[in-house]
Design a protein around this motif. Structure first.
Motif, mmCIF file in Angstrom:
data_model
loop_
_atom_site.group_PDB
_atom_site.id
_atom_site.type_symbol
_atom_site.label_atom_id
_atom_site.label_comp_id
_atom_site.label_asym_id
_atom_site.label_seq_id
_atom_site.Cartn_x
_atom_site.Cartn_y
_atom_site.Cartn_z
ATOM 1 N N ARG A 257 30.262 34.229 53.799
ATOM 2 C CA ARG A 257 31.567 34.396 52.527
ATOM 3 C C ARG A 257 31.824 35.946 52.523
ATOM 4 N N GLN B 38 32.146 39.457 51.223
ATOM 5 C CA GLN B 38 32.148 40.263 49.563
ATOM 6 C C GLN B 38 33.202 41.136 48.825
ATOM 7 N N GLN C 80 29.282 36.182 28.036
ATOM 8 C CA GLN C 80 30.052 37.619 29.587
ATOM 9 C C GLN C 80 30.388 38.767 28.369
ATOM 10 N N GLN D 274 32.502 26.543 34.268
ATOM 11 C CA GLN D 274 30.896 27.240 35.050
ATOM 12 C C GLN D 274 30.433 28.875 35.009
ATOM 13 N N GLN D 275 31.495 30.033 35.023
ATOM 14 C CA GLN D 275 30.746 30.767 34.898
ATOM 15 C C GLN D 275 31.867 31.470 34.903
ATOM 16 N N GLN E 147 33.652 36.350 34.634
ATOM 17 C CA GLN E 147 34.206 37.349 35.339
ATOM 18 C C GLN E 147 34.834 38.191 33.918
ATOM 19 N N ILE F 61 36.090 30.254 35.546
ATOM 20 C CA ILE F 61 35.913 29.460 37.114
ATOM 21 C C ILE F 61 35.498 28.018 36.608
ATOM 22 N N GLN G 144 35.516 30.302 44.793
ATOM 23 C CA GLN G 144 35.190 30.366 44.532
ATOM 24 C C GLN G 144 33.162 31.293 43.322
ATOM 25 N N GLN G 145 34.310 32.871 43.939
ATOM 26 C CA GLN G 145 33.528 33.321 42.818
ATOM 27 C C GLN G 145 34.807 34.133 42.362
ATOM 28 N N VAL G 146 34.471 34.882 41.209
ATOM 29 C CA VAL G 146 35.725 36.323 40.916
ATOM 30 C C VAL G 146 35.233 37.396 40.343
ATOM 31 N N GLN G 147 35.191 38.627 41.454
ATOM 32 C CA GLN G 147 35.036 40.030 40.954
ATOM 33 C C GLN G 147 36.537 40.592 40.101
ATOM 34 N N ALA H 247 39.719 36.727 43.538
ATOM 35 C CA ALA H 247 39.020 35.552 43.608
ATOM 36 C C ALA H 247 39.174 35.618 44.849
#
Length: 538
Positions: A74, A76, A374, A412-413, A415, A424, A453-456, A464
């Protein structure tokens, strides 16, 4: 001749892939990644061996019907106030954003190989920095020199580094032997020379919070604590040093620390207006389970589910107005100046600065069955058990999600940047709201935000990571919201294919060289035969 193999992910999902035995393993791997819709990874056989992507399939002894595993690497991503640093699947580093914050790593790019993790120094108005730990335990730094971007003075000491922590303008690295190496702004913790002889057998380090952070606190193996940095910001714990025994964990505001001891009591030091003085509630701080912090205040959850607060009253240090509601508290989240506590029943209690999320009265009747919360700089977003979202706090910081409320389903989450949120959804799409320029408006990239898949997040931008390992960004362009200059490097698949391409090029070059050498040899051999024949004939 072709073979068909079953390639599976660790999640259990699999795909059937076909390849010719004369193709490289890399071709098989890329087909598997495409079929599974994931980024680059490593193909592992049934015995646990990693297949060489540059080898011919026939040489690997793969058989028709074999099963392989694809271990996906993945991407990072780390960020500070105005820049991102990403580790693609090949262990290199790609950076973007403002140069003085570390968005330009060109000066050290040749050294950024086999990177394992990256730590970010949030920086100040002048700049920030990054520090990367390589697989051999060495460290590479870049960004603003005075914020830790230049580690040349201690580079010879940076060996076998296990982890790195950062204040607003300095870094502290823990070595395998338990020693500590520091660099960056001296007054912000970059100079630990006054306590260096005490920094032995260090287990963990806590740094004061955010860009205002100017001190470090290290917990040693015997449970004692060593501090350094700006004295009034927590860098001097001499007044409470005799109490700092059997310390289990440390939490920090912008300029103060709170240590939880083994008996559940708490010791504080640093700026009194930042929570460094807990004398007014000290008799209540017993059986403390965890401590949460805003920039100026602390909130401690006791073992009976009650809460004790101290620090600046307007920033959450005074919870007297809601104290009767703070029962069976499970967790607490914080904006810069307010707290939000989730109770066992799923209700929420808030206090602190009203405009920063301390007043949730407008949505209180909707805050039921809350699963998690959050926080942005001045607003909260709560995910309910049905996947919907409730927001409150400053509207320009994400406290008003009414414009996208109908889209916030199956979340789901979430940020947050300093002034915006990104949610997301279960389908992998993303919904954003808050300050448009700080990432609250993703309209320029909505068609690309699929299978996320994820967000920073950093101060003013989002990044993303998609299922195929690619990265999509939005927000302030010069603060990490624009990756156009490095988009070609942010391809997880390409990064892993290149070594094989280079290897194949070398093979081809070698074969070409061998062919030329053979041609030269044959010509000289022919000449030699003629000479021998002529001499024999004469």
């Amino acid at each position: 001749m072709s073979i068909t193999v079953e390639v599976g992910l660790l999640s259990g999902r699999s795909a059937t892939v076909k390849a010719d035995v004369d193709e490289d393993v890399g071709a098989l791997k890329r087909r598997a990644e495409s079929a599974l819709g994931v980024g680059s990874g490593r193909l592992v056989d049934s015995s646990g061996g990693v297949l060489d992507v540059c080898s011919r399939i026939r040489r690997t002894r793969l058989q028709d019907g074999d099963s392989l595993s694809l271990h996906v690497r993945r991407v990072q991503i780390q960020g500070n106030m105005a820049a991102f640093a990403a580790i693609p699947g090949d262990g290199s580093v790609v950076t973007w954003g403002r140069a003085h914050w570390g968005g330009d790593s060109s000066a050290v790019q040749d050294h950024l190989n086999n990177v394992q993790q990256i730590q970010a120094c949030s920086g100040d108005i002048f700049g920030g920095a990054f520090a990367a730990i390589l697989d051999d335990g060495s460290v590479v730094t870049w960004g603003h020199p005075s914020c830790g971007g230049d580690s040349s003075a201690v580079q010879h000491q940076l060996h076998n580094v296990q982890q790195i922590q950062a204040t607003g303008s300095a870094f502290a690295a823990i070595l395998a032997a338990g020693a500590v190496v520091t660099w960056g702004h001296p007054a912000a913790g970059g100079d630990s020379s006054s306590v260096q002889h005490q920094l032995k057998n260090v287990q963990q380090i806590q740094a004061s919070k955010g860009d205002a952070g100017r001190a470090f606190a290290a917990i040693l193996g015997d449970g004692s604590v060593v501090t350094w940095g700006y004295p009034s910001c927590g860098g001097d714990s001499s007044a409470v040093q005799h109490q700092l025994k059997n310390v289990q964990q440390i939490q920090a505001t912008g300029n103060a620390f709170a240590a939880i001891l083994g008996d559940g009591s708490v010791v504080t030091w640093g700026g009194s207006q930042f929570g460094g003085d807990s004398s007014s509630v000290q008799d209540q701080l017993k059986n403390v389970q965890q401590v949460q912090a805003t920039r100026f205040a602390f909130a401690a959850i006791l073992d009976d589910g009650s809460v004790v607060t101290w620090g600046h009253p307007d920033s959450g240090g005074d919870s007297s107005a809601v104290q009767h509601q703070l029962k069976n508290v499970q967790q607490i989240q914080a904006t810069g100046s307010a707290f939000a506590a989730i109770l066992a029943a799923g209700a929420v209690v808030t206090w602190g600065h009203p405009a920063a999320g301390g007043d949730s009265s407008s949505v209180q009747h909707q805050l039921k069955n809350v699963q998690r919360i959050q926080a942005s700089g001045d607003a909260f977003a709560a995910i309910l058990d049905d996947g919907s979202v409730m927001t409150w706090g400053h509207p320009d910081s994400g406290g008003d999600s009414s414009a996208v409320q109908h889209q916030l389903k199956n979340v789901q989450q979430i940020q947050a940047t300093g002034s915006a949120f990104a949610a997301i959804l279960a389908a992998g799409s993303v919904v954003t709201w808050g300050h448009p320029a700080a990432g609250g408006n993703s309209s320029s990239v909505p068609h690309q935000l699929k299978n996320v898949q994820q967000v920073q997040a950093i101060g003013g931008a989002f990044a993303a990571i998609l299922g195929d390992g690619s990265v999509i960004t939005w927000g302030y362009p010069d603060s990490g919201g624009d990756t156009s200059s490095v988009q070609g490097q942010l391809s997880n698949q390409l990064a892993v294919q290149l070594p094989c391409l280079r290897a194949n090029s070398k093979k081809q070059a070698s074969r070409s060289s061998q062919k030329k050498s053979l041609q030269v040899f044959n010509r000289w051999a022919a000449v030699f035969r003629r000479i021998v024949f002529v001499r024999w004939f004469l």
